[in-house]
Motif scaffolding. Structure first.
Motif, mmCIF file in Angstrom:
data_model
loop_
_atom_site.group_PDB
_atom_site.id
_atom_site.type_symbol
_atom_site.label_atom_id
_atom_site.label_comp_id
_atom_site.label_asym_id
_atom_site.label_seq_id
_atom_site.Cartn_x
_atom_site.Cartn_y
_atom_site.Cartn_z
ATOM 1 N N UNK A 296 0.827 -1.210 0.000
ATOM 2 C CA UNK A 296 0.000 0.000 0.000
ATOM 3 C C UNK A 296 0.860 1.258 0.000
ATOM 4 N N UNK A 297 1.879 1.281 -0.867
ATOM 5 C CA UNK A 297 2.770 2.439 -0.939
ATOM 6 C C UNK A 297 2.650 3.168 -2.279
ATOM 7 N N UNK A 298 1.868 2.630 -3.193
ATOM 8 C CA UNK A 298 1.829 3.201 -4.538
ATOM 9 C C UNK A 298 1.027 4.495 -4.591
ATOM 10 N N UNK A 299 0.053 4.623 -3.707
ATOM 11 C CA UNK A 299 -0.742 5.845 -3.563
ATOM 12 C C UNK A 299 -0.315 6.516 -2.261
ATOM 13 N N UNK A 332 -10.226 3.553 -2.621
ATOM 14 C CA UNK A 332 -10.781 2.221 -2.425
ATOM 15 C C UNK A 332 -9.824 1.344 -1.608
ATOM 16 N N UNK A 333 -10.384 0.576 -0.691
ATOM 17 C CA UNK A 333 -9.669 -0.464 0.059
ATOM 18 C C UNK A 333 -8.417 0.050 0.759
ATOM 19 N N UNK A 334 -8.469 1.290 1.235
ATOM 20 C CA UNK A 334 -7.365 1.888 1.987
ATOM 21 C C UNK A 334 -6.071 1.960 1.183
ATOM 22 N N UNK A 335 -6.169 1.863 -0.134
ATOM 23 C CA UNK A 335 -4.975 1.861 -0.962
ATOM 24 C C UNK A 335 -4.270 0.524 -1.019
ATOM 25 N N UNK A 336 -4.901 -0.514 -0.469
ATOM 26 C CA UNK A 336 -4.343 -1.868 -0.553
ATOM 27 C C UNK A 336 -4.865 -2.554 -1.819
ATOM 28 N N UNK A 337 -4.376 -3.747 -2.059
ATOM 29 C CA UNK A 337 -4.776 -4.527 -3.233
ATOM 30 C C UNK A 337 -6.291 -4.567 -3.382
ATOM 31 N N UNK A 338 -6.817 -3.853 -4.353
ATOM 32 C CA UNK A 338 -8.266 -3.701 -4.436
ATOM 33 C C UNK A 338 -8.958 -5.005 -4.826
ATOM 34 N N UNK A 339 -8.331 -5.800 -5.693
ATOM 35 C CA UNK A 339 -8.956 -7.053 -6.097
ATOM 36 C C UNK A 339 -8.976 -8.091 -5.000
#
Length: 417
Positions: A296-299, A332-339
């Protein structure tokens, strides 16, 4: 001592695991083979993976082969509590995974897994591998090898190898064609779109959809978004990948320009700060931002939270942040893997190949790991070919074979113009 939310959820999890298993014929065949040959007797496997129905079926194969196994989550929002309960109760692996846990609990789960004193490490993101090398070096003497399933984890493993600190051989499963060509492209492509739709219920057709990064995952996301009727923009730092996107018929531009145009943004770079606060401040009111990279570092989520003057949870996994300029962005999803977080992970059909490849790599390590040097080693091509052939058989597809003359031609240098 396991860490699962509620063992009473196991019946529900067992049904889902069975349903996924029916669509994983290659792994099912391996499970039967391992149950007969018992290649993992005497071995202890520590796994740090998304705790999903597909992972459960790989655990079943490894335990059937005689392994003692402990499993923790590689992402706190991808864990399915009912599946974790069934793995613990029905498959016999010791599970340390609770949905939505905080960072401290996450690493307690990692540490719990290491109580098995592994001889084999199966990782997804390299958290288990790095923890062993940083804090549990006393375990290194017994470890014959490991595998790493995701691109971000492979990057970390290669960095460890380049720095001379990796102490056992590791197979980068993500580099196998039977993984990244299918799991990354078709699995990530489908479950990213699935996660966005579940979290927002918004129409993609007619929207402008920005894909940040055009690796195999980005290709898959762009392909699926385009198939849903979106106008796709790609942003890249790699000139070859950017050129490929252009020749694929997509619009390519810097993220600073795309920020003003997009309705949806998905990061798939494997790097940090792909979307910064500055980019978000330039976005349309109501723009939706999601991440499909492992960490969760990309955003720049913390910068967004710090700058926001208002926050509202609109739906599960869907939070609106109001910025000082009066516009809002939806994360979405706190910036974690959305899928993985807002949907149900990759479909079983593609994970069949990934986990079959991984399971066969583990079998290879059991037989050969002690003879291999520490470092990152390509998965043997014969493993990829066996997995692909078995998958084609499951689809009822037959292919040609080379003739003797063709074999000779390919291995000769004398025949020319």
């Amino acid at each position: 001592m396991s860490m699962v939310r509620d063992l009473s959820l196991a019946d529900e999890g067992a049904l889902k695991i069975e349903f996924a298993g029916r669509r994983m014929p290659v792994l099912q065949a391996l499970t039967e083979r391992f149950a007969e040959t018992k290649p993992f007797v005497g071995h202890r496997i520590a796994g740090c993976l998304h705790v999903t129905t597909e992972t459960a079926n790989m655990c079943k194969a490894l335990v059937a082969g005689g392994a003692e196994m402990a499993l923790c989550a590689s992402n706190p929002l991808s864990t399915k509590d009912d599946v974790a309960a069934s793995i613990q109760r029905d498959i016999g692996a010791e599970v340390f995974a609770i949905y939505g846990c905080d960072r401290d609990t996450f690493y307690k789960q990692v540490q719990g897994t290491l109580a098995v004193k592994p001889t084999i490490v199966i990782d997804d993101g390299a958290d288990l591998t790095s923890t062993i090398h940083n804090d549990y070096t006393e375990l290194l003497g017994d470890i014959v090898g490991g595998t790493e399933v995701t691109s971000t984890g492979v990057l970390r493993i290669r960095n460890m190898s380049n720095a001379g600190v990796l102490r056992y051989p590791v197979f980068p499963t993500n580099d196998a064609a039977t993984k990244h060509l299918f799991d990354n492209r078709y699995g990530t492509g489908q479950n990213t779109i699935d996660g966005i739709l579940r979290a927002t219920n918004m129409l993609l057709a007619g929207s402008t959809f920005v894909v940040v990064g055009y690796g195999w995952c980005g290709r898959g996301v762009a392909m699926r978004a385009r198939g849903m009727g979106a106008r796709v923009i790609v942003t890249e730092v790699d000139p070859v990948r950017a050129l490929e996107a252009v020749l694929d018929g997509l619009q390519v531009m810097p993220i600073a320009e795309a920020a003003e145009l997009g309705d949806f943004f998905v990061t798939v770079t494997g790097n940090r700060d792909a979307v910064t606060l500055e980019h978000m401040q330039r976005m349309k009111d109501g723009a939706v931002i999601a991440n499909s990279g492992h960490f969760d570092v990309e955003i720049a989520v913390e910068a967004l939270r710090g700058a926001a003057v208002g926050r509202r949870e609109l739906r599960p996994n869907c939070v609106e942040y109001r910025l000082p300029n009066g516009r809002a962005v939806v994360l979405l999803a706190e910036g974690r893997l959305v899928g993985q977080s807002a949907a149900e992970a990759h479909p079983a059909e593609v994970m069949d190949m990934t986990f079959a490849t991984q399971s066969m790599a583990v079998q290879y390590l059991v037989s050969n790991g002690k003879k291999m040097e520490p470092g990152v080693h390509p998965i043997p091509r014969e493993i990829e070919n066996e997995v692909a052939t078995a998958k084609l058989d499951a689809y009822g597809v037959r292919i040609d074979e080379l003739s003797e003359g063709q074999h000779q031609y390919l291995n000769d240098w004398r025949v020319g113009t």
